[in-house]
Motif scaffolding. Sequence first.
Motif, PDB file in Angstrom:
ATOM      1  N   LYS A   1      -9.174   3.270  -2.238  1.00 51.75           N
ATOM      2  CA  LYS A   1      -8.516   3.088  -3.352  1.00 51.75           C
ATOM      3  C   LYS A   1      -7.925   2.736  -4.450  1.00 51.75           C
ATOM      4  CE  LYS A   1      -6.423   2.778   2.305  1.00 51.75           C
ATOM      5  NZ  LYS A   1      -7.348   3.699   2.103  1.00 51.75           N
TER       6      LYS A   1
ATOM      7  N   LEU B   1      -6.654   0.106  -7.079  1.00 53.79           N
ATOM      8  CA  LEU B   1      -5.758  -1.958  -6.975  1.00 53.79           C
ATOM      9  C   LEU B   1      -5.636  -2.661  -7.805  1.00 53.79           C
ATOM     10  CD1 LEU B   1      -5.191  -4.636  -5.895  1.00 53.79           C
ATOM     11  CD2 LEU B   1      -7.521  -5.745  -6.729  1.00 53.79           C
TER      12      LEU B   1
ATOM     13  N   ILE C   1      -3.286  -0.092  -4.325  1.00 56.67           N
ATOM     14  CA  ILE C   1      -2.403  -0.821  -3.846  1.00 56.67           C
ATOM     15  C   ILE C   1      -2.351  -1.778  -4.773  1.00 56.67           C
ATOM     16  CG2 ILE C   1      -3.387  -3.338  -2.283  1.00 56.67           C
ATOM     17  CD1 ILE C   1      -5.825  -1.608  -1.246  1.00 56.67           C
TER      18      ILE C   1
ATOM     19  N   THR D   1      -5.617   7.616  -8.987  1.00 59.49           N
ATOM     20  CA  THR D   1      -5.505   8.229  -7.987  1.00 59.49           C
ATOM     21  C   THR D   1      -5.360   9.511  -8.217  1.00 59.49           C
ATOM     22  OG1 THR D   1      -2.980   8.277  -8.466  1.00 59.49           O
ATOM     23  CG2 THR D   1      -3.965   6.691  -8.117  1.00 59.49           C
TER      24      THR D   1
ATOM     25  N   HIS E   1      -1.913   7.462   2.896  1.00 66.57           N
ATOM     26  CA  HIS E   1      -2.651   6.683   4.082  1.00 66.57           C
ATOM     27  C   HIS E   1      -4.439   7.543   4.883  1.00 66.57           C
ATOM     28  CE1 HIS E   1       0.263   3.969   2.926  1.00 66.57           C
ATOM     29  NE2 HIS E   1       1.160   4.726   3.897  1.00 66.57           N
TER      30      HIS E   1
ATOM     31  N   ASP F   1     -11.210  -1.417   1.255  1.00 70.99           N
ATOM     32  CA  ASP F   1     -11.165  -0.350   0.759  1.00 70.99           C
ATOM     33  C   ASP F   1     -10.827   0.500  -0.678  1.00 70.99           C
ATOM     34  OD1 ASP F   1     -10.854   0.234   3.653  1.00 70.99           O
ATOM     35  OD2 ASP F   1      -9.134  -0.072   4.148  1.00 70.99           O
ATOM     36  N   ILE F   2     -10.989  -0.436  -1.143  1.00 71.66           N
ATOM     37  CA  ILE F   2     -11.252  -0.461  -3.066  1.00 71.66           C
ATOM     38  C   ILE F   2     -12.190   0.172  -3.551  1.00 71.66           C
ATOM     39  CG2 ILE F   2     -10.286  -1.369  -4.572  1.00 71.66           C
ATOM     40  CD1 ILE F   2      -8.760  -3.811  -2.852  1.00 71.66           C
TER      41      ILE F   2
ATOM     42  N   LYS G   1       0.971  -0.564   0.431  1.00 66.93           N
ATOM     43  CA  LYS G   1       0.515   0.307   0.178  1.00 66.93           C
ATOM     44  C   LYS G   1       0.536   0.912   0.089  1.00 66.93           C
ATOM     45  CE  LYS G   1      -2.541   0.969   3.667  1.00 66.93           C
ATOM     46  NZ  LYS G   1      -3.794   0.338   4.753  1.00 66.93           N
TER      47      LYS G   1
ATOM     48  N   ASP H   1      -4.129   6.496  -2.280  1.00 66.25           N
ATOM     49  CA  ASP H   1      -3.615   5.422  -2.039  1.00 66.25           C
ATOM     50  C   ASP H   1      -3.612   4.433  -2.987  1.00 66.25           C
ATOM     51  OD1 ASP H   1      -2.907   6.009   0.988  1.00 66.25           O
ATOM     52  OD2 ASP H   1      -4.097   4.587   1.619  1.00 66.25           O
TER      53      ASP H   1
ATOM     54  N   TRP I   1      -7.794  -4.523   3.277  1.00 68.63           N
ATOM     55  CA  TRP I   1      -7.729  -3.706   2.631  1.00 68.63           C
ATOM     56  C   TRP I   1      -8.412  -3.719   1.334  1.00 68.63           C
ATOM     57  CZ3 TRP I   1      -1.404  -3.289   1.621  1.00 68.63           C
ATOM     58  CH2 TRP I   1      -1.088  -3.437   3.004  1.00 68.63           C
TER      59      TRP I   1
END
Length: 741
Positions: A23, A25, A68, A207, A18, A94-95, A14, A66, A91
């Motif tokens: 996030k 992936l 991943i 991102t 933060h 949180d995607i 990751k 973030d 994790w």
Amino acid sequence: MVTKFNDLVNIAVKFGPHDDRKKLLVNCHFDSVYMSPGASDDGLNCAVMLEVLRVLSKRTVSMKRDIIFLFNGAEETSMQGSYAFMKTHSWAEDIFAFLNYDSCGAGGKEILFQASTEHPWMVEIYSKFAKHPFASVVGEELFNYGVIPSYTDYQNFRDLGKLPGLDFAHFTNGYVYHTKYDDINLIDRGVYQNTGDNMLALVKAFTDVTDESFVAEKFDGKKLVYYDFCGLVVFYYSQTTNTILNLAIILLIFYNVLQNTFVITEGLKRVEMMKQLALGFAMPLIGIIMALTSVTIIAFEMKYLSRTMSWFTHGFLLLPLYGLPVVICLVLPMLSLTSYKYSSLCWGKQVQMYMNGILLIINLLFLLGTMAGLRMTFLFFVSLITPSIASSALGFFNRQRSVSTWLLVYMLSFIPHIVNTINMSARILNLFIPLMGRFGPSQNPDLFVGMLFSLVFIYIIIFLIPAFLMIAKPFTLLGALLVIHIVSLTAIIFTPIGFPYCNDPLAPTPQRFSVIHTDRVFYELNSLNESQRGDSGFWIVNFDHNRVWTLEDHVLEVRNGSMKRVCGGDAEFLCGLPFLTVGSVHLRGTSNWISADPPKLLGEGTELTSATKTQINKDTVRFTFEVFAPDRASLILSPSKGYQVSAWSFKTGGPKQAFVIDGRSVYFIYYQHGDKWQFWIDVQNIDANHSEPSLDIAVNGHYQDGSHNLADNFKQFLAQFPSWAEVTAWPASYKAYKFSF
């Protein structure tokens, strides 16, 4: 297929600020199939991901969310790595989106071939920021209809996480996919650069997305159409928009055909006009039917003469073998009608009527595809938009009467169609020709590839037929094409050029085999240690239509008749073979067996160590088993007719039936761990008319531990295979049990 696994390794990194934002992936898999270096599948993409991570770590501008980076360790074993991540890792919750990178070939540009088409913003970001766009919804539809027999981690992220994503894959040089040739030396450096440019740009773009409402935007169940034009620009729009655009072009072409017919046949009676329109439609249609019939005849001729896949190494042979007969058959009906004065129109106007008929045929196919909801109909739209506009312009300026002007404008209007269709055809053939090496022995690859090549070839050249008809001596040219076809056909049949395979280390085109040195034991009813019979031998699995006849000059046991088909009239259930995955079961009827001394099996073996049964109620019996197996194993369960597995201890939400054969349900469990384990199943009577109930259970252990695990007789047997054969070999154990209820 149900899978059971433990102790897999994923590497997840990751990186970013933060914070609490969702996030991105990015996924690849670092495992490879047995005996393959896995440079392209999927080391290439993992290497690029590492470089993207390195570059981002030195970025001075702070990221807005973030990332991943998931390097998953078990994609080749039924995508267990991505499954484990989505099911067990914190994790995963949180995607907000994912990018998946995989390969089925060692090179070329990575193509976007699957997308979450209910989320147009993902394809919009790709279209804006990808440095070298390469995308087509055709791949997605081929996947959805099962034409391409494969899966990627994309399915787990989409189905388990309900996440939107993009799926990328390299597919050029698919000959080396899942073979020993999948080496780093066969991947051009430009492939890394191209993939890296795109991946870095997309990761930055995704991102930088901060508007959550934008991310939540959907098409409300409507699918997306997306495609690139010659790698320059990506177009995307909803399926509804696709339908509207298609219908607009379809109606415009129908109008242009009618208008052209009225102008070209001016002065003729209504009956004669309709006759000319019918002839203009019928002659090209007859040509198409003759062309496809000739392809079918040649394909079966190649099968009868054992010369299938002659184009596997030399793809250019498709042109003289199938392309030239297509040209001859397309032109001949129209040329004959025009030359022998069956039409009351002059030569030039009759050619114009043929063009009308060709447009009408293609337009009808366009309409049928649109009505069927096929998103790949954009291919027709791209091809026909400029000719339909050109035809409208000719009508507006009243220039249809000038054959030379009409011919020039029409030929120019088809340039975008020709360029785009050739580009698309090259992609399709680059995918499907190598795929025939693992397409299965039951299918005729010449019929599939010959028909595929002929259809795209017809679609490219059919609009150029008017120019062909207008040359001075068309019959002479047709005769020359026929001679070239006959000479090429003769060379393919009687010379080495028709042999499909090649061992060139820089461009290998191998024939694929799996050879499993198998020890088999069949136990008595209700017994765990009293065997009824047993044997051992080499189980030879071939993956293309040529099967094992190519080995006759090389392998003694093939030449002297020692080899036999595994499945005979009195064969065991599912032929008594140690299938590792459910996908290999369909190969049982075409695989072969050579009796041999037993294999060398390292470790404690494969077996049922205990079995008990308990009566749950009058209709249900519970069997409890303990199994010992190596780290690659499978279980095949099948109750007799009239019975089914109603419950079991596997955490799958209930029993999942793999298939039904001979009226019996079959359940398939793929196991990856390597120790003792217990499970139970409940077998229920669902049809009281069936008597003497029983349960078949096969325990299959596969010892994929390297060449040190091969017996000397096995090594000697494998040494006979020619250099152009790609042989994957390992020992296996098969134990078959039968229990009464």
